[in-house]
Scaffold this active site. Structure first.
Site, PDB file in Angstrom:
ATOM      1  CE1 TYR A 111      -7.522 -42.596  50.452  1.00 42.01           C
ATOM      2  CE2 TYR A 111      -6.612 -41.861  48.263  1.00 42.01           C
ATOM      3  CZ  TYR A 111      -6.473 -42.007  49.588  1.00 42.01           C
ATOM      4  OH  TYR A 111      -4.933 -42.430  50.307  1.00 42.01           O
ATOM      5  CD  GLU A 162      -8.981 -41.392  54.328  1.00 45.07           C
ATOM      6  OE1 GLU A 162      -9.607 -40.604  54.939  1.00 45.07           O
ATOM      7  OE2 GLU A 162      -7.987 -41.393  53.925  1.00 45.07           O
ATOM      8  CB  THR A 174      -4.555 -63.685  56.550  1.00 46.96           C
ATOM      9  OG1 THR A 174      -4.245 -65.093  56.851  1.00 46.96           O
ATOM     10  CG2 THR A 174      -3.886 -62.759  57.482  1.00 46.96           C
ATOM     11  CE  LYS A 226      -0.625 -66.526  56.925  1.00 47.74           C
ATOM     12  NZ  LYS A 226      -1.258 -65.306  57.437  1.00 47.74           N
ATOM     13  NE  ARG A 282       0.338 -61.732  49.677  1.00 47.73           N
ATOM     14  CZ  ARG A 282       0.683 -62.680  50.333  1.00 47.73           C
ATOM     15  NH1 ARG A 282       0.964 -62.857  51.492  1.00 47.73           N
ATOM     16  NH2 ARG A 282       0.958 -64.000  49.881  1.00 47.73           N
TER      17      ARG A 282
END
Ligand code: DSN
Length: 414
Positions: free
Chosen positions: A51, A53, A224, A227, A233
């Site tokens: 984690y 954040e 993104t 692609k 992804r």
């Protein structure tokens, strides 16, 4: 160790089947690709346990000294690759990247200019069924009916009339180069920010075969990474130094919680891969393959929207080939023959978006496999055979056999 005794044969059996599917069928979905083993390895790493954040050196959790280095490397590589003053590599997806930009720079009800979905734009460019269209007042531009290219006169006229806060360009189903320069000019004239959604073409930009929006004055570029860029992804945002803090705050804590550190590591790897000469050659070959495939499809009597392509995809308008053949029917028949692509609306399509009159066909994945122009001619022939023989099971099966044989020479994964 507390681990369960078996590896979940049900799911891993299905993953094995998906490997088999990807190895033995043609992947012509324009937004898909095959990532490198290094990207796959990072995506499946223990970084998924963490984690973190916040941002490097400004976290709300301890134990982030390794993660900080990874995210910092990813940011620096993204900046270098796209010559951008600032990069945020935390967006989980392209849609999140776009929403984070809107949240950062707009108030609900503010005016924005974007390319309409059925003219090649994206859901997040103001479609009424998407949060972008529900929260903000999008005004849409389209393509010129005569040449099916973005109508820059309309962009200018609408910008003058509506004075949008942001002018968005970029597309998901548009086969031509989008020149950022005229958008910058119009944005300057009306005092708007200029945002380029490069989700589809990020790899072509990185590879130097399409103009880099950041070189042409884009205030924000979203992308993104999975692609044409061939990474994991996910999404990312590049922007000017002036917008950096606002954009970062909008991604976290504005829109997302904890970043996906395993995916950020994989993004960093793909950014480095995209800096190589091999990637530049790859990006150029994607475009050559798309041109070859488009030309061969046209020789089989299929109409290409705008007459061809100069990027990684083409749109086939099936109406003149066979008025009874919808995009959906065509896609289902092609699927049965091991040719994977998607139905797509064509400009001003009379059919609804879940039926459509068109097909979108892309070359990023087959190019990664090592296929070149000769294979594109073969693929066009196979597509044509399926479209003509779609009611003939024996013909679909015969095409399926040829697809397997072709793919066996270009297997992406062991
Ligand atoms: N779904 C993506 C595509 O296929 O173009 C865009 O989000």
């Amino acid at each position: 160790m507390p681990w369960p005794p078996n590896d979940d044969d049900e799911i891993f059996g299905l993953i094995d089947r998906e490997v088999e599917r990807q190895n033995t069928t043609l992947q012509l979905i324009a937004s898909e690709n095959f990532t490198s083993p290094a990207v796959l390895r990072a995506t499946g790493s223990v970084l998924t346990n963490k984690y973190s954040e916040g941002y490097p050196s400004k976290r709300y959790y301890g134990g982030n000294e390794v993660i900080d280095q990874i995210e910092e490397i990813a940011r620096e590589r993204a900046k270098e690759l796209f010559r951008a003053p600032h990069a945020n590599v935390q967006p989980h997806a392209g849609a999140n990247a776009n929403m984070a930009v809107y949240l950062a720079l707009l108030k609900p009800g503010d005016k924005v200019l974007g390319l309409r979905l059925d003219q090649g734009g994206h859901l997040t460019h103001g479609s009424p069924v998407n949060a972008s269209g529900k929260l903000y007042d999008f005004v849409s531009y389209g393509v010129t009916p005569s040449d099916e290219r973005i109508d820059l006169d309309q962009v200018r006229d609408l910008a003058r009339e509506h004075r949008p806060k942001i002018i968005v360009t970029g597309a998901t189903a548009y086969p031509r180069v989008i020149d950022p320069a005229p958008f910058r000019q119009v944005a300057d004239e009306v005092g708007a920010l200029f945002m380029f959604d490069a989700a589809h073409i990020a790899g072509l930009v990185a590879g130097g075969v399409h103009p880099n929006p950041m070189d042409h004055g884009a205030d924000i570029m979203t992308l993104t990474t999975h692609k044409t860029l061939r990474g994991p992804r996910a999404g990312a945002i590049l922007c000017t130094s002036e917008l950096a803090e606002t954009i970062d705050k909008s991604v976290f804590p504005g829109l997302q919680g904890g970043p996906l550190d395993h995916v950020i590591a994989a993004k960093a790897i793909s950014f480095a891969e995209a800096m190589t000469q091999e990637f530049k050659d790859y990006a150029a070959q994607i475009v050559r393959n798309a041109a070859a495939l488009a030309e061969a499809l046209a020789e089989h009597g299929l109409r290409l929207v705008s007459g061809g392509t100069d990027n990684h995809l083409m749109l086939v308008d099936l109406r003149s080939f066979d008025p009874e053949l919808s995009g959906k029917k065509a896609r289902l028949a092609l699927d049965r023959s091991g040719i994977s692509l998607n139905e797509n609306t064509v400009p001003d399509d009379p059919r609804p978006p879940y039926i459509t009159s068109g097909l979108r066909i892309g070359t990023p994945a087959v190019t990664t496999q090592g296929m070149g122009e000769p294979e594109m001619a073969t693929i066009a022939g196979l597509i044509h055979r399926v479209l003509v023989g779609r009611a003939d099971d024996a013909e679909l099966s015969s095409v399926r056999d040829e697809v397997v044989s072709l793919c066996s020479k270009f297997t992406p994964y062991d």
